[in-house]
Motif scaffolding. Structure first.
Motif: not given
Length: 371
Positions: A217-221, A225-233, A239-249
């Motif tokens: 979701n948009i609210s996952s990001f 904090r340069e991170s996003f939430i992912v719902y695993r198995k 909480v997953m980290p975001l690097n500069s490439t992912l943030i820019n995209i």
């Protein structure tokens, strides 16, 4: 490294998907099975097994009971629902072993069905789990599970298909430029290029599973904090980290595409990835737009195959192969294997070790040390 999120309330779309699978179990599967299977499902639920795991186990058990009732001599019942605890108690280890051999390859509805070691091992686990439950809860007198043959799955010996590092870079270039697409594909690409680029980047850089990405979701990001939430198995939230490439995209996608979208279907307002078309619905005799909905797993698979085919040819690769690309690239760049395992949410380092690739240059370096 991914961290476990505690006491995090799941968004509605994640809960809705889990509830949908839960209804399939209670409404579609259990009514056609003996009551002791429903008891076992409640036990699994109480053990906090994920709804997907419960679905897989009960589905496997349903097929085994169907097999029992199909003139195998294992029961007098001709319907799985009529199989009794006495029938289960009468099972011998050789009966289960014969079944596990049978499902290697069999005919069903005119089609040939094959199960490899992974699938057979899981089906064995489903049956063993049920029999152990029945024995421990005094529903049957004997425990035969220790005599059931094991099915070896040598994860570390399997060949892993993944993009090479240069191919992963080329893949992002292809999504960015549309190079190699047909005229018709390019017209569609013009409307989806920012979305598709973020999807490919999250697969190849973050190593997400298909279901995890589809549910974002948009609210996952949280860009602060340069991170996003992912719902695993298994119901885990990380909480997953975001690097500069992912943030820019991500920012590019939100600015040029998703942030401008106004025709979103009710209930899909927070979905990160939307399909391009809007469904129609009837309102007082007139067809009106229902709005764009969350992109489906099948649609995501199709776009991944389309773009990867431009890089490697053939029918391309699946999303899981892009996840494998994350693993092989991270390990090859010298990252600690335990950190890679945590990033990818692997239960065991044995799984992660599958992705260790030794290329010719690495072999040459080893030989140089042996002079």
């Amino acid at each position: 490294m991914a961290n476990r999120v505690r006491n995090q309330r799941k968004p509605k779309n994640v809960l809705a998907k889990e509830q949908s699978i839960g209804h399939k179990i209670t409404d579609d599967l259990l009514p056609s099975l003996p009551s002791f299977v429903a008891d076992y499902d409640r036990f699994l639920d109480g053990e906090e097994r994920s709804v997907k795991t419960r679905w897989a186990y009960i589905n496997d058990i349903a097929y085994f009971l169907t097999y029992m009732a199909s003139d195998t001599g294992l029961t007098k019942a001709h319907n799985p629902k009529d199989i009794t605890l006495k029938d289960m108690e009468s099972l011998k280890a050789k009966d289960i072993n014969e079944y596990l051999t049978y499902i290697k390859k069999y005919e069903m509805n005119g089609d040939t069905v094959e199960n490899g070691p992974d699938a057979r091992a899981r089906k064995r686990s489903s049956i063993v789990g049920l029999l152990k439950y029945l024995y421990k809860h005094d529903m049957i007198e004997y425990d035969i599970t220790g005599k059931i043959m094991s099915i070896k799955v040598k994860a570390s010996s399997r060949s892993v298909k993944a993009l090479e590092e240069n191919e992963a870079v080329e893949l992002l270039d292809v999504v960015s430029t549309g190079e190699g697409l047909t005229k018709r594909q390019r017209a569609y690409w013009e409307q989806t290029k920012y979305r598709d680029k973020l999807i490919i980047a999250l697969f190849t850089i973050a190593g997400l599973r298909l279901a995890e990405l589809q549910q974002l979701n948009i609210s996952s990001f949280n860009l602060k904090r340069e991170s996003f939430i992912v719902y695993r198995k298994r119901g885990k939230e990380s909480v997953m980290p975001l690097n500069s490439t992912l943030i820019n995209i991500y920012n590019e996608y939100m600015e040029m595409d998703r942030g401008r979208c106004t025709d979103v279907a009710p209930g899909h307002e927070d979905a990160l990835f939307l399909c391009l078309s809007t469904e129609k619905k009837e309102a007082e005799g007139n067809a009106v737009p229902a709005g764009r909905k969350r992109l489906s797993e099948r649609q995501i698979q199709a776009l991944v195959h389309k773009y990867t085919a431009l890089v490697i040819g053939g029918s391309g690769y699946s999303p899981h192969k892009l996840r494998a690309t994350t693993a092989t690239t991270a390990i090859h760049r010298g990252n600690d294997i335990s950190l890679v395992a945590s990033l990818l949410d692997h239960d065991s380092l044995t799984t992660t070790k599958r992705y260790i690739k030794i290329n010719e240059e690495d072999k040459r370096k080893v030989m140089e040390t042996l002079k």
